[in-house]
Design an enzyme around this catalytic site. Structure first.
Site, PDB file in Angstrom:
ATOM      1  N   GLY A  74       7.244 -38.324 -26.029  1.00  0.00           N
ATOM      2  CA  GLY A  74       8.397 -39.206 -26.188  1.00  0.00           C
ATOM      3  C   GLY A  74       9.635 -38.654 -25.501  1.00  0.00           C
ATOM      4  CB  THR A  75      10.887 -35.196 -25.088  1.00  0.00           C
ATOM      5  OG1 THR A  75      10.826 -34.926 -26.487  1.00  0.00           O
ATOM      6  CG2 THR A  75      12.082 -34.498 -24.475  1.00  0.00           C
ATOM      7  CG  ASN A 152      14.800 -38.424 -35.849  1.00  0.00           C
ATOM      8  OD1 ASN A 152      15.664 -39.018 -35.199  1.00  0.00           O
ATOM      9  ND2 ASN A 152      14.832 -37.119 -36.035  1.00  0.00           N
ATOM     10  CD  GLN A 180      10.220 -41.072 -36.346  1.00  0.00           C
ATOM     11  OE1 GLN A 180       9.348 -41.517 -37.112  1.00  0.00           O
ATOM     12  NE2 GLN A 180      10.257 -39.794 -35.997  1.00  0.00           N
ATOM     13  CB  SER A 200       5.885 -40.244 -29.086  1.00  0.00           C
ATOM     14  OG  SER A 200       5.242 -39.003 -29.125  1.00  0.00           O
ATOM     15  CG  HIS A 202       3.385 -36.580 -32.103  1.00  0.00           C
ATOM     16  ND1 HIS A 202       4.037 -35.955 -33.132  1.00  0.00           N
ATOM     17  CD2 HIS A 202       4.276 -36.692 -31.104  1.00  0.00           C
ATOM     18  CE1 HIS A 202       5.292 -35.692 -32.750  1.00  0.00           C
ATOM     19  NE2 HIS A 202       5.458 -36.138 -31.518  1.00  0.00           N
ATOM     20  CB  THR A 238      -4.347 -35.001 -13.196  1.00  0.00           C
ATOM     21  OG1 THR A 238      -4.297 -34.578 -11.826  1.00  0.00           O
ATOM     22  CG2 THR A 238      -5.723 -35.545 -13.526  1.00  0.00           C
ATOM     23  CB  CYS A 325      10.658 -28.972 -40.055  1.00  0.00           C
ATOM     24  SG  CYS A 325       9.941 -29.610 -38.590  1.00  0.00           S
TER      25      CYS A 325
HETATM   26  N1  PLP Z   1      12.796 -39.414 -30.521  1.00  0.00           N
HETATM   27  C1  PLP Z   1      12.618 -39.517 -31.848  1.00  0.00           C
HETATM   28  C2  PLP Z   1      13.411 -40.523 -32.607  1.00  0.00           C
HETATM   29  C3  PLP Z   1      11.710 -38.681 -32.501  1.00  0.00           C
HETATM   30  O1  PLP Z   1      11.569 -38.765 -33.808  1.00  0.00           O
HETATM   31  C4  PLP Z   1      10.975 -37.748 -31.743  1.00  0.00           C
HETATM   32  C5  PLP Z   1      10.046 -36.810 -32.396  1.00  0.00           C
HETATM   33  O2  PLP Z   1      10.343 -36.210 -33.394  1.00  0.00           O
HETATM   34  C6  PLP Z   1      11.184 -37.691 -30.354  1.00  0.00           C
HETATM   35  C7  PLP Z   1      12.102 -38.537 -29.784  1.00  0.00           C
HETATM   36  C8  PLP Z   1      10.413 -36.743 -29.485  1.00  0.00           C
HETATM   37  O3  PLP Z   1       9.101 -37.190 -29.313  1.00  0.00           O
HETATM   38  P1  PLP Z   1       7.984 -36.181 -28.758  1.00  0.00           P
HETATM   39  O4  PLP Z   1       7.738 -35.204 -29.843  1.00  0.00           O
HETATM   40  O5  PLP Z   1       6.789 -37.030 -28.472  1.00  0.00           O
HETATM   41  O6  PLP Z   1       8.541 -35.572 -27.529  1.00  0.00           O
END
Ligand code: PLP
Length: 412
Positions: A74-75, A152, A180, A200, A202, A238, A325
């Site tokens: 996600g980042t 989040n 989220q 994302s 996970h 890749t 955390c």
């Molecule tokens: N943005 C939000 C709102 C998140 O909660 C998170 C993860 O905690 C991220 C971005 C980052 O996602 P990733 O861990 O897939 O890089």
């Protein structure tokens, strides 16, 4: 290795990978390990599964598969959207909010170092944005407005369709960090009207290290990672095929799982009501609505969240401080302080984020266990008219500004 016996109330940090997801991924380690870009049949066959996953992820947010670009997380999706807008427009101003995840805020801090102006929109005590402030903040130089859909830490939802409409009316691109949201609420990019959207895997029972960015058809785009021509030249590297296939399966499950979110909401409400009633001096952080159905963020007067989390950990419960955390950080949550909360209240705040795996029995146990823990900490806390903290528990690792969930020392 025995599986850990935990009661998990930290689903906004990450989620367990669904067994169906693991099963879908395995053949892509053992049999179908080819490179999807290879010119022979073996590569093409793998590539077809990549396309299948892309369709499933597109369906999760009601997009077209061509609008989905896979990323490493996600980042990276957030960085891709913001950097793309800066490059394609050539403009040098970004608008975001003070309560974004570090995945956005740390990039904005770096952009400032590159001479790009950034406006951080404030929020009110309930965590809400003032849309008039956005109107006023937009300048001819604004390249993009990036506002998260759901926070989040507090679960507060921002009004994305309204925000996107304001931006488009002023000729500005709009990105939302929706990381989220899928699996918790229905997602429909046509209703949202955004140009870019980050997700994302996970967070929705998929594997870690795989994300996607939605880029609305017709939006000018500049790749963040250059190299090979993967993702139709839009993201080099890749493809992580097992993770992408797992993400696709997780996306299907997330749509099915939405029907269970009513149950999760009831559990969250039961937890919140139970703790507010059982522990005097407890407040909810953030207005009750609109917010995610799974997230509760509570402030416990006279308690250091970190100490309480340690006690909960001892009892097998996983939750996190309002400031995430990145445990051990003495910095109060930037989200809670942006809501006008005192550092002391912010440091006494805990986020409980529920998911499909939680049960009513776990909630009951938490409501039973927490009051004596809080009472013990309060009894041991020094009288603190000056806001001083109870002693830091020994042996707790001290991590510096990192976060899954946003704990980051953003202010000097
Ligand atoms: N943005 C939000 C709102 C998140 O909660 C998170 C993860 O905690 C991220 C971005 C980052 O996602 P990733 O861990 O897939 O890089």
């Amino acid at each position: 290795m025995n599986p850990p016996q935990i009661k998990y109330f930290d689903h906004n940090a990450t989620t367990s990978v669904a067994s169906e997801v693991v099963a879908a991924m395995l053949p892509f380690f053992t049999e179908w390990w080819g490179n999807p870009s290879s010119a022979y049949q073996f590569g093409h066959q793998v590539g077809r599964h990549l396309d299948g996953a892309r369709q499933k992820i597109a369906a999760l947010i009601n997009a077209s598969p061509k609008e989905i670009i896979f990323t490493s997380c996600g980042t990276e999706s957030n960085h891709t959207a913001i950097e793309s807008a800066l490059t394609t427009t050539g403009r040098r101003h970004v608008i975001t909010t003070a309560v974004e995840h570090a995945a956005n805020l740390q990039l904005c801090r770096r952009l400032e170092g590159r001479g790009i102006a950034v406006t951080y929109l404030p929020v009110d005590s309930g965590g809400a944005l003032d849309l008039g402030r956005l109107e006023k903040a937009i300048r001819p130089e604004t390249a993009i407005v990036s506002v998260m859909w759901a926070n989040n830490e507090t679960g507060v939802l921002f009004p994305i369709p309204e925000l996107a409409a304001i931006c488009h009316h002023r000729g500005v691109l709009f990105h939302t960090d929706a990381i989220q949201v899928p699996g918790k609420l229905r997602c429909n990019v046509a209703e949202l009207g955004v140009d870019f959207l980050s997700i994302s895997a996970h967070k929705l029972r998929g594997p870690k290290g795989i994300g996607a960015v939605y880029v609305r058809q017709g939006t000018r785009f500049a790749p963040f990672l250059l190299g090979g021509g993967q993702e139709r030249g839009r993201r080099a590297g890749t493809e992580n095929v097992p993770a992408i296939v797992g993400f696709g399966r997780a996306a299907e499950l997330a749509v099915d799982g939405l029907s269970e979110m009513g149950r999760v909401r009831r559990l969250r409400d039961q937890l919140e009501a139970g703790l507010l009633a059982a522990i005097p001096g407890t407040q909810r952080n953030a207005a009750p609505n609109p917010r995610l159905p799974n997230t509760a963020n509570l402030a416990f007067d006279g308690v250091e969240a970190e100490a309480l989390l340690l006690m909960l950990d001892g009892a097998g419960f996983c939750a996190s401080a309002g400031s995430a955390c990145a445990s051990g950080s003495t910095n109060p949550s930037h989200v809670l302080t942006a809501m006008g909360m005192s550092p002391r209240r912010a440091r006494g705040s805990i986020r409980f984020s529920l998911g499909l795996t939680n049960t009513a029995e776990e909630v009951d146990e938490l409501v039973r266990l927490l009051p004596p823990m809080v009472a013990r900490l309060r009894a041991g806390a020094p009288p603190s008219p000056d806001g001083s903290q109870p002693p830091r528990p020994e042996g707790r690792a001290r991590l510096d500004p990192v976060s899954d969930t946003g704990a980051v020392a953003l202010a000097p």
